[in-house]
Design a protein around this motif. Structure first.
Motif, short mmCIF file in Angstrom:
data_model
loop_
_atom_site.label_atom_id
_atom_site.label_comp_id
_atom_site.label_asym_id
_atom_site.label_seq_id
_atom_site.Cartn_x
_atom_site.Cartn_y
_atom_site.Cartn_z
N HIS A 251 -30.39 -29.81 30.63
CA HIS A 251 -30.34 -29.10 31.91
C HIS A 251 -28.93 -28.57 32.20
O HIS A 251 -28.77 -27.46 32.70
N MET A 252 -27.92 -29.36 31.88
CA MET A 252 -26.55 -28.90 32.07
C MET A 252 -26.22 -27.76 31.11
O MET A 252 -25.55 -26.79 31.49
N ALA A 253 -26.70 -27.85 29.88
CA ALA A 253 -26.46 -26.79 28.91
C ALA A 253 -27.16 -25.50 29.33
O ALA A 253 -26.61 -24.39 29.16
N SER A 254 -28.36 -25.61 29.87
CA SER A 254 -29.10 -24.44 30.34
C SER A 254 -28.35 -23.74 31.47
O SER A 254 -28.23 -22.51 31.49
N TRP A 255 -27.84 -24.54 32.43
CA TRP A 255 -27.06 -23.93 33.52
C TRP A 255 -25.83 -23.23 32.98
O TRP A 255 -25.51 -22.11 33.38
N PHE A 256 -25.12 -23.88 32.05
CA PHE A 256 -23.88 -23.31 31.55
C PHE A 256 -24.10 -21.98 30.85
O PHE A 256 -23.31 -21.04 31.01
N ALA A 257 -25.17 -21.88 30.09
CA ALA A 257 -25.48 -20.62 29.40
C ALA A 257 -25.72 -19.50 30.41
O ALA A 257 -25.28 -18.36 30.23
N ASP A 258 -26.41 -19.81 31.51
CA ASP A 258 -26.66 -18.81 32.55
C ASP A 258 -25.36 -18.45 33.26
O ASP A 258 -25.07 -17.27 33.52
N ASN A 259 -24.53 -19.44 33.56
CA ASN A 259 -23.28 -19.19 34.28
C ASN A 259 -22.32 -18.35 33.46
O ASN A 259 -21.56 -17.53 34.01
N ARG A 260 -22.32 -18.53 32.14
CA ARG A 260 -21.42 -17.77 31.29
C ARG A 260 -21.69 -16.27 31.36
O ARG A 260 -20.78 -15.46 31.09
N ARG A 261 -22.88 -15.87 31.70
CA ARG A 261 -23.23 -14.45 31.67
C ARG A 261 -22.38 -13.63 32.64
O ARG A 261 -21.89 -12.56 32.29
N TRP A 262 -22.17 -14.14 33.87
CA TRP A 262 -21.40 -13.35 34.82
C TRP A 262 -19.91 -13.37 34.48
O TRP A 262 -19.21 -12.37 34.69
N ILE A 263 -19.43 -14.48 33.93
CA ILE A 263 -18.01 -14.56 33.57
C ILE A 263 -17.71 -13.66 32.38
O ILE A 263 -16.72 -12.91 32.39
N ASP A 264 -18.55 -13.70 31.35
CA ASP A 264 -18.33 -12.83 30.19
C ASP A 264 -18.39 -11.36 30.59
O ASP A 264 -17.62 -10.53 30.08
N ALA A 265 -19.31 -11.01 31.50
CA ALA A 265 -19.41 -9.64 31.97
C ALA A 265 -18.15 -9.22 32.73
O ALA A 265 -17.71 -8.06 32.63
N LEU A 266 -17.55 -10.14 33.48
CA LEU A 266 -16.32 -9.82 34.20
C LEU A 266 -15.17 -9.61 33.23
O LEU A 266 -14.38 -8.66 33.40
N TYR A 267 -15.05 -10.46 32.21
CA TYR A 267 -14.01 -10.25 31.20
C TYR A 267 -14.18 -8.88 30.54
O TYR A 267 -13.19 -8.17 30.30
N THR A 268 -15.41 -8.51 30.24
CA THR A 268 -15.68 -7.21 29.61
C THR A 268 -15.28 -6.07 30.54
O THR A 268 -14.67 -5.08 30.11
N ALA A 269 -15.62 -6.20 31.82
CA ALA A 269 -15.25 -5.16 32.79
C ALA A 269 -13.73 -5.02 32.89
O ALA A 269 -13.21 -3.90 32.99
N TRP A 270 -13.03 -6.13 32.86
CA TRP A 270 -11.56 -6.08 32.90
C TRP A 270 -11.03 -5.32 31.68
O TRP A 270 -10.17 -4.45 31.81
N ARG A 271 -11.52 -5.66 30.51
CA ARG A 271 -11.01 -5.04 29.29
C ARG A 271 -11.37 -3.55 29.18
O ARG A 271 -10.59 -2.76 28.63
N GLU A 272 -12.53 -3.18 29.68
CA GLU A 272 -13.02 -1.81 29.49
C GLU A 272 -12.72 -0.90 30.66
O GLU A 272 -13.18 0.25 30.67
N ASP A 273 -11.95 -1.35 31.63
CA ASP A 273 -11.59 -0.49 32.75
C ASP A 273 -10.87 0.75 32.23
O ASP A 273 -9.95 0.64 31.41
N PRO A 274 -11.27 1.94 32.69
CA PRO A 274 -10.71 3.17 32.13
C PRO A 274 -9.21 3.34 32.35
O PRO A 274 -8.54 4.00 31.55
#
Length: 335
Positions: A251-274
């Motif tokens: 259950h903790m692993a399942s939550w962590f996988a879901d939580n990582r999605r918004w953080i990884d997307a934020l890192y990507t947005a930071w890197r890909e900012d025009p």
């Protein structure tokens, strides 16, 4: 007199709000989009905060990480209140079902001594780390810029409370229905040497004024701790006669996988900012690597204690490998 019923289709005068139509065109928008985009207050603040008069009360300079357009970032899960509550309700109901099964079968009582000690001495005290994570993310929700960013942080902060409750319920079950083990877990958190690095990091990160740097530090520790406890030890528990631990870990692993999605997307947005992408990427490489180095330093005594209790050496090896992978992700280097 006879009446004939007919279906009439009334075309709406407009498909969505004006500010949404300006961005995406005059077409129907999701509730997530309508409730998130351009919500951030930007003017009419009147007074600057007395505790930091160099900034506005809402200001994009509270972190070195910035986006040219804050709403270039979207939560890939599209969470707003209704789907978030629905998702988390299902998650905690599933955990409750697992815990009922664990208690009905007496699986906690059958844990080998080493695994019981891992739970009591090391895992249960981490409910205090989860509480620290809540405060850190509340700070991000308050000082972040852009509603899509701050609401992701706010929902993650709520999650940390739920995670602390999950660990508390495990502690109560392990203690035979009493809170004795939770009281002991607090003492472990306050005094045991293997946990003091984690406690220091948590307390220092709570007072970090840059919400982006605070997120990096919390995330670095999470990636080491969650992978170690709820992936690596889950695998070990399966072959070591500790199924109760494995049932909790899923259950903790399942939550962590879901939580990582918004953080990884934020890192990507930071890197890909025009406009700011190169600056953000350099900051991620610098501060991300530093956060991983600190995380490895504070988690190593914790992992060493796990190896001591379980009679192995794989926990320290695991976090070292994970740290190299996370550092490489931040710097763009090969692990």
């Amino acid at each position: 007199m006879q009446y004939e019923l007919k279906t009439q289709v009334i075309e709406p005068q407009r498909q969505t709000f004006t500010h949404i139509a300006k961005r995406y065109g005059d077409k129907p928008a999701s509730r997530y989009i309508e409730g998130s985009i351009d919500v951030q207050p930007k003017e009419h603040f009147q007074y600057r905060p007395t505790w930091d008069p160099t900034r506005e009360i809402y200001d994009d300079s509270y972190s070195v990480f910035r986006l040219t357009d804050a709403y270039s970032y979207l939560d890939p899960r599209q969470y707003y209140y209704a789907p978030y509550v629905t998702a988390r309700s299902g998650h905690h109901e599933a955990f409750a079902t697992s815990l009922e099964y664990i208690e009905a079968r007496g699986l906690l009582e059958r844990l080998p001594d080493g695994w019981r000690s891992v739970l009591a001495e090391l895992v249960l005290p981490l409910r205090h780390l989860e509480s620290a994570g809540q405060l850190i993310l509340c700070g991000m929700a308050r000082f972040g810029w852009g509603a899509t960013v701050t609401q992701s942080a706010a929902y993650s902060a709520f999650d940390r409370v739920g995670n602390a409750q999950v660990l508390s319920r495990v502690g109560i079950a392990l203690g035979g229905g009493t809170t004795d083990l939770l009281a002991e877990a607090k003492e472990h958190w306050l005094h045991d040497a293997p946990l003091q690095g984690l406690r220091r990091m948590a307390e220092e990160t709570i007072v970090e004024t840059d919400w982006g740097l605070a997120l990096l530090r919390l995330d670095a520790v999470d990636r080491l701790v969650y992978d170690l406890l709820y992936q690596h030890l889950d695998d070990e528990a399966v072959v070591s006669g500790a199924p109760a631990y494995s049932l909790v870990a899923q259950h903790m692993a399942s939550w962590f996988a879901d939580n990582r999605r918004w953080i990884d997307a934020l890192y990507t947005a930071w890197r890909e900012d025009p406009e700011l992408g190169a600056t953000n990427a350099a900051l991620l490489a610098e501060h991300g690597a530093a956060a991983v180095d600190t995380a490895l330093e504070v988690v190593t005594p914790f992992a060493a204690r796990i190896d001591e209790l379980l009679g192995g050496s794989s926990a320290v090896d695991r976090i070292t490998t994970t740290a190299a992978e996370v550092r490489a992700a931040h710097t763009g280097a090969a692990a």
